[in-house]
Design an enzyme around this catalytic site. Structure first.
Site, short mmCIF file in Angstrom:
data_model
loop_
_atom_site.label_atom_id
_atom_site.label_comp_id
_atom_site.label_asym_id
_atom_site.label_seq_id
_atom_site.Cartn_x
_atom_site.Cartn_y
_atom_site.Cartn_z
N HIS A 175 3.12 78.32 31.73
CA HIS A 175 3.48 76.94 32.07
C HIS A 175 4.41 76.99 33.26
O HIS A 175 5.48 77.60 33.21
CB HIS A 175 4.15 76.23 30.89
CG HIS A 175 4.44 74.79 31.17
ND1 HIS A 175 3.55 73.77 30.87
CD2 HIS A 175 5.51 74.18 31.75
CE1 HIS A 175 4.05 72.62 31.24
NE2 HIS A 175 5.24 72.83 31.79
N CYS A 176 4.01 76.36 34.35
CA CYS A 176 4.76 76.44 35.60
C CYS A 176 5.59 75.17 35.80
O CYS A 176 5.02 74.07 35.92
CB CYS A 176 3.82 76.63 36.78
SG CYS A 176 4.67 76.73 38.38
N PRO A 177 6.92 75.28 35.86
CA PRO A 177 7.75 74.08 36.06
C PRO A 177 7.58 73.48 37.45
O PRO A 177 7.82 72.29 37.65
CB PRO A 177 9.17 74.60 35.86
CG PRO A 177 9.09 76.06 36.16
CD PRO A 177 7.73 76.49 35.69
N ASN A 199 4.70 71.38 36.95
CA ASN A 199 4.82 70.62 35.69
C ASN A 199 3.48 70.56 34.97
O ASN A 199 3.03 69.51 34.52
CB ASN A 199 5.35 69.20 35.95
CG ASN A 199 5.74 68.49 34.66
OD1 ASN A 199 6.12 69.13 33.69
ND2 ASN A 199 5.62 67.16 34.65
N ASN A 200 2.87 71.70 34.86
CA ASN A 200 1.55 71.77 34.24
C ASN A 200 1.31 73.18 33.75
O ASN A 200 1.95 74.13 34.21
CB ASN A 200 0.47 71.37 35.24
CG ASN A 200 -0.84 70.98 34.58
OD1 ASN A 200 -0.95 70.96 33.35
ND2 ASN A 200 -1.85 70.68 35.37
#
Length: 352
Positions: free
Chosen positions: A152-154, A157-158
């Site tokens: 999950h990549c901040p 945001n996905n």
């Protein structure tokens, strides 16, 4: 209920802060480059136009791939991986973990699922109430099971997974290119301002800061891009790089590797003309994957299969993994001694 709902909304709003930060930095860099550099600093029209064209192309591809990474909905398992009504009722009523596993194994026999937990159990998500397909994991932030989840990549945001992994890599590549374009075209004016060859104007701060920011971002993004390109070549996700997937015969970090060319094609597709564009071209459905032939060099898999009268491996197809009678199989390699000598063969071993 109300405080919990309000807290969840606040959390979702906070999650967009990194994305907003990236957009603000890119927006400022656009102003600094186009206005402060090209309009106010560069005196030559030919140089100004050529820089603007190169800059517009790079930022267009960067933003396109970035937005595709953000707005692509993570792919989740289909209803085929849900427990049938009767088995679901039995599973929910059953309190013994051993009995629950028996129910899950019975259902999993009809599914292309070959990975297990470290303890050998069928991977089941109690939150989503599905048997997890291979390489699928539950994301606590997205609150869903994500097919071929990488992380999950901040910054987007996905969840980065099957539906947008190709876009994510292109985003990193074009972000690196964007920084390179800025550094390569700004450096001469950076030096002139730094050495006082140009007078101090309002453009000085923007150009000096623009070069520093682009250089720093390039170093960090390039390291991340290099790591993910290495993962693509090995056909691993970030999760699998830290924790090898477990099969019936134990953990195997190279369990999904089919050779470099096939590994790349699984992510980017088999038509190279689409590779540079953020257009979905990954192979397969994200729910079933061809596993490598154990103890055989993945690049030699096709020749071994053809030697034994089998169909060659096609990335994205599961004909090797799912037989017609829907029983679980594990493709393995063995050597059979013949009177004339020895030859390699592919055998099918049924799981209990």
């Amino acid at each position: 209920m109300a405080p919990s709902h309000a807290l969840r909304c606040c959390k979702r709003a906070v999650n967009w802060i990194p994305v907003l930060f990236i957009h603000l930095v890119v927006g400022w860099s656009y102003y600094a480059y186009v206005v402060e550099l090209c309009v106010y600093t560069i005196p030559n029209n030919e140089e100004r136009i050529s820089y603007l064209v190169l800059f517009q192309v790079s930022i267009t591809m960067f933003i396109w791939s970035y937005w595709k990474s953000i707005w692509s909905t993570p792919a989740s398992p289909t209803k085929a991986f849900c427990l049938p009504r009767a088995e679901k009722e039995l599973y929910e009523r059953e309190e013994r973990a051993e009995r629950q596993q028996e129910i899950l194994k019975k259902v999993a026999r009809n599914l292309p699922v070959y990975t297990r937990t470290v303890g050998g159990a069928v991977r089941y998500c109690d939150s989503c109430q599905v048997i997890k397909p291979d390489r699928c994991h539950h994301c606590s932030t997205c609150e869903m099971c994500v097919l071929k989840m990488d992380h999950h990549c901040p910054w987007v945001n996905n969840c980065v997974g099957f539906s947008n992994y190709e876009f994510f890599i292109l985003f990193l590549a074009y972000a690196s290119l964007y920084c390179v374009v800025i550094c390569a075209t700004v450096v001469q004016y950076f030096i002139k301002f730094w050495t006082k060859q140009l007078p101090d104007t309002h453009a000085k701060f923007h150009i000096l800061f623009l070069f520093f920011v682009a250089a720093l971002f390039f170093i960090s993004i390039l390291s991340l891009l290099s790591y993910h390109l290495w993962l693509v070549g090995k056909n691993r996700t970030t999760i699998e790089a830290f924790r090898a997937p477990a099969f019936s015969n134990g953990p195997d970090k190279n369990g999904f590797s089919l050779g470099f060319s096939r590994n790349v094609a699984e992510v980017f597709g088999d038509e190279g003309k689409y590779w540079i564009f953020p257009i979905f071209s990954s192979l397969g459905d994200g729910q079933s994957f061809v596993t490598r032939l154990v103890h055989i060099d993945p690049e030699q898999a096709n020749s071994v299969l053809q030697h034994n009268g089998k169909s060659p491996v096609n990335v994205g197809e599961t004909s090797l993994a799912v037989p017609s009678d829907t029983q679980h199989t594990v493709i393995d390699n063995s050597k059979e001694k013949m009177d004339e000598g020895q030859r390699d063969s592919v055998t099918v071993e049924r799981e209990p």
